[in-house]
Design a protein around this motif. Structure first.
Motif, mmCIF file in Angstrom:
data_model
loop_
_atom_site.group_PDB
_atom_site.id
_atom_site.type_symbol
_atom_site.label_atom_id
_atom_site.label_comp_id
_atom_site.label_asym_id
_atom_site.label_seq_id
_atom_site.Cartn_x
_atom_site.Cartn_y
_atom_site.Cartn_z
ATOM 1 N N ALA A 1 0.828 -1.206 0.000
ATOM 2 C CA ALA A 1 0.000 0.000 0.000
ATOM 3 C C ALA A 1 0.863 1.257 0.000
ATOM 4 O O ALA A 1 0.559 2.246 -0.688
ATOM 5 N N THR A 2 1.957 1.227 0.746
ATOM 6 C CA THR A 2 2.871 2.373 0.777
ATOM 7 C C THR A 2 3.489 2.616 -0.592
ATOM 8 O O THR A 2 3.570 3.763 -1.069
ATOM 9 N N LEU A 3 3.933 1.533 -1.252
ATOM 10 C CA LEU A 3 4.516 1.672 -2.593
ATOM 11 C C LEU A 3 3.502 2.219 -3.588
ATOM 12 O O LEU A 3 3.858 3.012 -4.477
ATOM 13 N N ALA A 4 2.241 1.799 -3.467
ATOM 14 C CA ALA A 4 1.217 2.303 -4.375
ATOM 15 C C ALA A 4 1.050 3.813 -4.225
ATOM 16 O O ALA A 4 0.920 4.554 -5.219
ATOM 17 N N VAL A 5 1.057 4.290 -2.976
ATOM 18 C CA VAL A 5 0.922 5.734 -2.733
ATOM 19 C C VAL A 5 2.131 6.489 -3.274
ATOM 20 O O VAL A 5 2.011 7.538 -3.925
ATOM 21 N N ILE A 6 3.322 5.966 -3.030
ATOM 22 C CA ILE A 6 4.549 6.647 -3.481
ATOM 23 C C ILE A 6 4.593 6.724 -4.997
ATOM 24 O O ILE A 6 4.927 7.776 -5.579
ATOM 25 N N LEU A 7 4.270 5.624 -5.680
ATOM 26 C CA LEU A 7 4.285 5.634 -7.150
ATOM 27 C C LEU A 7 3.252 6.608 -7.694
ATOM 28 O O LEU A 7 3.486 7.278 -8.718
ATOM 29 N N GLY A 8 2.066 6.687 -7.014
ATOM 30 C CA GLY A 8 1.070 7.671 -7.458
ATOM 31 C C GLY A 8 1.579 9.090 -7.308
ATOM 32 O O GLY A 8 1.319 9.944 -8.173
ATOM 33 N N ASP A 9 2.340 9.370 -6.223
ATOM 34 C CA ASP A 9 2.911 10.710 -6.032
ATOM 35 C C ASP A 9 4.001 11.000 -7.058
ATOM 36 O O ASP A 9 4.098 12.101 -7.600
ATOM 37 N N TRP A 10 4.834 9.977 -7.335
ATOM 38 C CA TRP A 10 5.921 10.176 -8.307
ATOM 39 C C TRP A 10 5.365 10.550 -9.683
ATOM 40 O O TRP A 10 5.972 11.320 -10.415
ATOM 41 N N LYS A 11 4.241 9.945 -10.021
ATOM 42 C CA LYS A 11 3.686 10.161 -11.360
ATOM 43 C C LYS A 11 3.309 11.631 -11.585
ATOM 44 O O LYS A 11 3.241 12.093 -12.729
ATOM 45 N N HIS A 12 3.061 12.363 -10.488
ATOM 46 C CA HIS A 12 2.657 13.770 -10.622
ATOM 47 C C HIS A 12 3.771 14.745 -10.239
ATOM 48 O O HIS A 12 3.555 15.959 -10.231
ATOM 49 N N MET A 13 4.936 14.251 -9.889
ATOM 50 C CA MET A 13 6.060 15.134 -9.550
ATOM 51 C C MET A 13 6.703 15.681 -10.827
ATOM 52 O O MET A 13 6.804 14.969 -11.828
ATOM 53 N N PRO A 14 7.141 16.949 -10.813
ATOM 54 C CA PRO A 14 7.729 17.553 -12.027
ATOM 55 C C PRO A 14 8.946 16.786 -12.530
ATOM 56 O O PRO A 14 9.174 16.703 -13.749
ATOM 57 N N GLU A 15 9.758 16.234 -11.612
ATOM 58 C CA GLU A 15 10.962 15.517 -12.040
ATOM 59 C C GLU A 15 10.641 14.308 -12.922
ATOM 60 O O GLU A 15 11.437 13.937 -13.795
ATOM 61 N N PHE A 16 9.481 13.694 -12.689
ATOM 62 C CA PHE A 16 9.099 12.507 -13.462
ATOM 63 C C PHE A 16 8.097 12.843 -14.559
ATOM 64 O O PHE A 16 8.068 12.188 -15.601
ATOM 65 N N LYS A 17 7.274 13.863 -14.318
ATOM 66 C CA LYS A 17 6.199 14.177 -15.252
ATOM 67 C C LYS A 17 6.732 14.615 -16.607
ATOM 68 O O LYS A 17 6.108 14.393 -17.643
ATOM 69 N N GLY A 18 7.911 15.212 -16.608
ATOM 70 C CA GLY A 18 8.474 15.688 -17.865
ATOM 71 C C GLY A 18 9.280 14.644 -18.617
ATOM 72 O O GLY A 18 9.852 14.961 -19.662
ATOM 73 N N SER A 19 9.389 13.429 -18.086
ATOM 74 C CA SER A 19 10.179 12.380 -18.739
ATOM 75 C C SER A 19 9.264 11.216 -19.133
ATOM 76 O O SER A 19 8.807 10.461 -18.271
ATOM 77 N N PRO A 20 8.977 11.086 -20.429
ATOM 78 C CA PRO A 20 8.116 9.967 -20.875
ATOM 79 C C PRO A 20 8.695 8.598 -20.523
ATOM 80 O O PRO A 20 7.946 7.664 -20.227
ATOM 81 N N VAL A 21 10.024 8.477 -20.559
ATOM 82 C CA VAL A 21 10.644 7.184 -20.241
ATOM 83 C C VAL A 21 10.382 6.808 -18.789
ATOM 84 O O VAL A 21 10.010 5.657 -18.470
#
Length: 461
Positions: free
Chosen positions: A254-274
């Motif tokens: 459950a913790t990993l699911a929340v973290i991955l959901g947060d990462w998906k909306h962070m600018p550092e990751f949002k700008g990288s399609p890979v």
């Protein structure tokens, strides 16, 4: 706002539809089945005594007729025929009783043998008593008692037969036969003794052989039950361990699911399609892990977040195949569904895992090609999984479904098929494996539709 990482999403509300798989209780059913097998052996032994009694009736008729007609021995025919009629009546009553009642106790076997001894005693009393050469037929009943009865009952039979011989020696009158013992084999007494010995030996060989076969068959069945009980205890222990592990894994997943959901909306990751693609793949695999954990808890009767649901048989099979193919590197997979009439069934995680285990084992042996056929034969769901791998080794086929019976050479190998076999067995089905002549292996899984089918109100009333 980030969700609570310590919450467990698998401890939620009630299930809408409970799985219909039976709870494994290994020892009590095994003991009950062992008792049933023992009673079945006792019933077979009683049938052997009934057959032996018919032989005794025929033998007595033949002996009485020969002695009175051919040898001219004076016998009290009316009294002897009355004893014979009583023995026939008792045997007919025994046949009627043991057709209705399949449970035969030690005391009932003792009673049956005692009646046979009483009948023999009455006939010997009327035909010379202890001087009759057929007095040695008592040994037949003593030996049968030693084989069939408990120790106390066997000694009871020894005492009864001994008392009968003593009573014959005290109260019966000898037959008026000539004292011709010097004639050897031509003596009537010696001929009677020889005939008695041959009859005793033949009956003992025939019936002791049959009784020992019954006992060996019962012993083998009890041994199989004990093996099954040990295997089911093994399953219970593994289920407890798996349930505990699933509980522990719930929180970090459950913790990993929340973290991955947060990462998906962070600018550092949002700008990288890979990176977004990698996160999406991680979420897919995480979802699969959550599904596995939920399935383990549901099978243990503890999961309440993702419940079993009502579906149809074809939909259930399509979903199982679709979920199984996610993340499996199979090059070619064929599904041939021959089920013409769709049926409402329970979509149960344990059944899904069982089918997936069979497919996983086939995939390890044959990554390039797999085939599954589904059909209904005589009220049974039949799943046939075929691969073109190296096939099963003869030693594996000989011990198919036993725990840790595997050629994979790693700890824990062979548990997949072991669990598949035992789940199928608790549902009333079976799993068999064969090697194909053209190469590869074939695993046939059969399950009764009644174990997974949802009955309508009209069907149940």
């Amino acid at each position: 706002m980030r969700a609570n990482k310590n919450s467990n999403p698998y401890d939620g509300g009630p299930a809408r539809l409970r799985p219909r798989l039976p709870v494994v209780e290994p020892l009590a059913p095994a003991n009950a089945s062992a008792s049933t097998i023992t009673h079945a052996a006792g019933h077979k032994n009683m049938q052997q005594l009934i057959q032996l009694r018919w032989i005794a009736v025929i033998g007595q008729i033949t002996t009485i007729a020969t002695a009175s007609i051919l040898l001219g021995v004076q016998l009290p025919m009316p009294a002897m025929l009355n004893v014979l009629a009583c023995l026939i009546a008792f045997n007919v009553a025994s046949i009627l009783r043991w057709q209705e009642n399949q449970v035969v106790s030690n005391s009932e076997l003792l009673l049956a043998l005692t009646v046979d001894v009483a009948s023999l005693t009455a006939q010997l009393y009327l035909s010379g008593g202890a001087t009759n050469p057929f007095v040695f037929l008592y040994l037949l009943h003593v030996i049968l008692g030693a084989v069939l009865l408990e120790t106390w009952a066997t000694w009871t039979m020894v005492i009864v037969t001994g008392a009968c011989i003593a009573g014959l020696a005290l109260f019966s009158e000898p037959l008026p036969l000539p004292q011709d013992h010097a004639l050897g084999i031509f003596s009537l007494y010696v001929q009677g003794m020889l005939l008695c010995f041959i009859l005793d030996a033949a009956l003992l060989v025939i019936f002791i052989t049959r009784i020992m076969q019954n006992m060996r068959s019962s012993a083998a069945a009890v041994s199989d039950l004990r093996q099954r009980a040990a295997e089911e205890e093994h399953i219970v222990r593994m289920g407890l361990l798996a349930s505990g592990a699933a509980h522990e894994l719930g929180t970090p997943l459950a913790t990993l699911a929340v973290i991955l959901g947060d990462w998906k909306h962070m600018p550092e990751f949002k700008g990288s399609p890979v990176l977004l693609e990698e996160i999406a793949e991680m979420q897919t695999q995480l979802k699969r892990c959550k599904s596995i954990v939920s399935g383990i808890l549901m099978s243990a009767g503890e999961a309440r977040g993702e419940s079993s649901t009502a579906t149809t048989l074809n939909t259930f099979l399509d979903e199982v195949v679709a979920e199984w193919r996610i993340g499996r590197p199979v090059a070619a997979f064929e599904l041939e569904n021959r089920i013409a009439t769709d049926l409402p069934v329970v979509s149960d995680s344990t059944l899904k895992q069982m089918i997936c285990n069979v497919l996983d084992n086939a995939l390890e042996a044959s990554p390039a090609w797999l085939r599954m056929e589904a059909s209904i034969e005589g009220g049974m769901l039949v799943l046939l999984v075929t691969d073109n791998g190296p096939g099963f080794a003869p030693s594996i086929l000989a011990q198919f479904g036993k725990p840790y019976n595997s050629s994979k050479g790693r700890p824990g190998g062979g548990l997949g098929l072991f669990l598949v076999l035992n789940v199928a067995r608790t549902l009333g089905g079976e799993v068999t494996a064969t090697n194909r002549e053209q190469g590869g292996a074939m695993v046939r899984l059969t399950l009764p539709l009644s174990a997974i089918e949802i009955k309508s109100e009209q069907q149940t009333t």
